[in-house]
Design a protein around this motif. Sequence first.
Motif, mmCIF file in Angstrom:
data_model
loop_
_atom_site.group_PDB
_atom_site.id
_atom_site.type_symbol
_atom_site.label_atom_id
_atom_site.label_comp_id
_atom_site.label_asym_id
_atom_site.label_seq_id
_atom_site.Cartn_x
_atom_site.Cartn_y
_atom_site.Cartn_z
ATOM 1 N N GLN A 277 0.805 -1.227 0.000
ATOM 2 C CA GLN A 277 0.000 0.000 0.000
ATOM 3 C C GLN A 277 0.839 1.278 0.000
ATOM 4 O O GLN A 277 0.279 2.369 0.124
ATOM 5 C CB GLN A 277 -0.942 0.005 1.225
ATOM 6 C CG GLN A 277 -2.170 -0.895 1.087
ATOM 7 C CD GLN A 277 -3.198 -0.371 0.090
ATOM 8 O OE1 GLN A 277 -2.851 0.236 -0.914
ATOM 9 N NE2 GLN A 277 -4.463 -0.606 0.353
ATOM 10 N N VAL A 278 2.151 1.169 -0.170
ATOM 11 C CA VAL A 278 2.984 2.379 -0.094
ATOM 12 C C VAL A 278 2.574 3.400 -1.155
ATOM 13 O O VAL A 278 2.547 4.616 -0.907
ATOM 14 C CB VAL A 278 4.505 2.024 -0.173
ATOM 15 C CG1 VAL A 278 4.902 1.491 -1.536
ATOM 16 C CG2 VAL A 278 5.357 3.232 0.161
ATOM 17 N N TRP B 216 -0.336 8.453 -2.334
ATOM 18 C CA TRP B 216 -1.466 9.119 -3.013
ATOM 19 C C TRP B 216 -2.294 9.926 -1.997
ATOM 20 O O TRP B 216 -2.675 11.068 -2.262
ATOM 21 C CB TRP B 216 -2.338 8.063 -3.716
ATOM 22 C CG TRP B 216 -3.545 8.634 -4.389
ATOM 23 C CD1 TRP B 216 -3.599 9.138 -5.657
ATOM 24 C CD2 TRP B 216 -4.864 8.762 -3.844
ATOM 25 N NE1 TRP B 216 -4.872 9.574 -5.929
ATOM 26 C CE2 TRP B 216 -5.661 9.359 -4.834
ATOM 27 C CE3 TRP B 216 -5.452 8.439 -2.620
ATOM 28 C CZ2 TRP B 216 -7.025 9.630 -4.640
ATOM 29 C CZ3 TRP B 216 -6.795 8.712 -2.419
ATOM 30 C CH2 TRP B 216 -7.563 9.301 -3.423
ATOM 31 N N VAL B 217 -2.552 9.330 -0.836
ATOM 32 C CA VAL B 217 -3.349 10.013 0.200
ATOM 33 C C VAL B 217 -2.640 11.302 0.621
ATOM 34 O O VAL B 217 -3.233 12.393 0.616
ATOM 35 C CB VAL B 217 -3.569 9.081 1.432
ATOM 36 C CG1 VAL B 217 -4.161 9.862 2.597
ATOM 37 C CG2 VAL B 217 -4.468 7.910 1.064
ATOM 38 N N THR C 43 7.446 5.674 -11.511
ATOM 39 C CA THR C 43 7.741 5.945 -10.092
ATOM 40 C C THR C 43 7.574 4.672 -9.256
ATOM 41 O O THR C 43 8.354 4.426 -8.331
ATOM 42 C CB THR C 43 6.850 7.066 -9.514
ATOM 43 O OG1 THR C 43 5.496 6.787 -9.828
ATOM 44 C CG2 THR C 43 7.249 8.426 -10.043
ATOM 45 N N THR C 44 6.568 3.859 -9.608
ATOM 46 C CA THR C 44 6.392 2.603 -8.859
ATOM 47 C C THR C 44 7.591 1.693 -9.075
ATOM 48 O O THR C 44 8.092 1.076 -8.125
ATOM 49 C CB THR C 44 5.095 1.892 -9.292
ATOM 50 O OG1 THR C 44 4.014 2.796 -9.155
ATOM 51 C CG2 THR C 44 4.827 0.672 -8.438
ATOM 52 N N ALA C 45 8.072 1.630 -10.334
ATOM 53 C CA ALA C 45 9.248 0.796 -10.620
ATOM 54 C C ALA C 45 10.460 1.314 -9.849
ATOM 55 O O ALA C 45 11.245 0.518 -9.295
ATOM 56 C CB ALA C 45 9.523 0.793 -12.122
ATOM 57 N N LEU C 46 10.586 2.641 -9.760
ATOM 58 C CA LEU C 46 11.720 3.227 -9.022
ATOM 59 C C LEU C 46 11.634 2.909 -7.528
ATOM 60 O O LEU C 46 12.637 2.568 -6.899
ATOM 61 C CB LEU C 46 11.746 4.749 -9.225
ATOM 62 C CG LEU C 46 12.408 5.249 -10.516
ATOM 63 C CD1 LEU C 46 12.258 6.766 -10.633
ATOM 64 C CD2 LEU C 46 13.896 4.866 -10.548
ATOM 65 N N ALA D 176 8.158 -6.926 -4.711
ATOM 66 C CA ALA D 176 6.977 -7.530 -5.356
ATOM 67 C C ALA D 176 5.703 -6.899 -4.794
ATOM 68 O O ALA D 176 4.745 -6.647 -5.531
ATOM 69 C CB ALA D 176 6.965 -9.035 -5.130
ATOM 70 N N GLY D 177 5.709 -6.622 -3.489
ATOM 71 C CA GLY D 177 4.548 -5.963 -2.870
ATOM 72 C C GLY D 177 4.278 -4.607 -3.497
ATOM 73 O O GLY D 177 3.144 -4.270 -3.827
ATOM 74 N N VAL D 178 5.340 -3.818 -3.681
ATOM 75 C CA VAL D 178 5.189 -2.478 -4.275
ATOM 76 C C VAL D 178 4.632 -2.599 -5.696
ATOM 77 O O VAL D 178 3.670 -1.919 -6.067
ATOM 78 C CB VAL D 178 6.552 -1.735 -4.292
ATOM 79 C CG1 VAL D 178 6.418 -0.406 -5.014
ATOM 80 C CG2 VAL D 178 7.063 -1.519 -2.871
#
Length: 232
Positions: free
Chosen positions: A30-31, A36-37, A72-75, A99-101
């Motif tokens: 959930q990072v 996002w929040v 950004t998620t990949a980073l 993997a979670g990210v």
Amino acid sequence: MNAINHAATALLINRKWPGVPIIPVFISVQVVEFLWVVLNIAGVEITNTEPVVRAVSDIHLTHMPYSHSVATTALIALAVWWVVSKPFNKPVWGAALSAGVISHIILDLATHVQDIAISPWNDSMKLGLGLYDIPSLALFVETLYGVWCWWVFRGTRKLLALIIVMNLATLSFYSLALNGPEQFFAGRAQLFAAFVGVHIMVALGGVGLLAHSSWRTSGSAKVSSYLLTETR
Ligand SMILES: [Zn+2]
């Protein structure tokens, strides 16, 4: 994707990489949403709503290139993998947490309308399979995914009930005909972001509580594989 189903992804990760502490696993799935929040409340990322909000399809995630872009998620995943695997010398943890990210953006790409940018530097082309265009189908598919995670994990019945109830509790968000709390978020996108933040915490807390007795540690994985070979 509904917070409970991102939380359920932690069950898959625990099954694949037993022994990785569950709190970091929870944070990893959930990072991106936590980011996002915070960025929405800070006004850096923008969410807009229709004048009347009947379902998720009336809430538009207009600008979220930092929290929810493929690059950004990949980073973030790469950074998590490197820090945990190298300085902390925990390569298995690194694999599980990265993997979670990544799981977050894959699940969002599968459900969102085309609102996920490729990178913060390329906000023009956006991705998303568009399941949220048909909210009731989205709820059905999401619930099935959450139940599948539970099944792979082999959790308790209470955990299954939590996954189903937390999916069904958001029914009005996925139905144009049913009115629910979503209508109060019309024109109040930052309040919606705060609501999502609370929803994430409740989902993670609920899964943490009800899956507690079934978490696989690396020791339990060794014992179960030993028992399997002994009984063959
Ligand atoms: Zn998301």
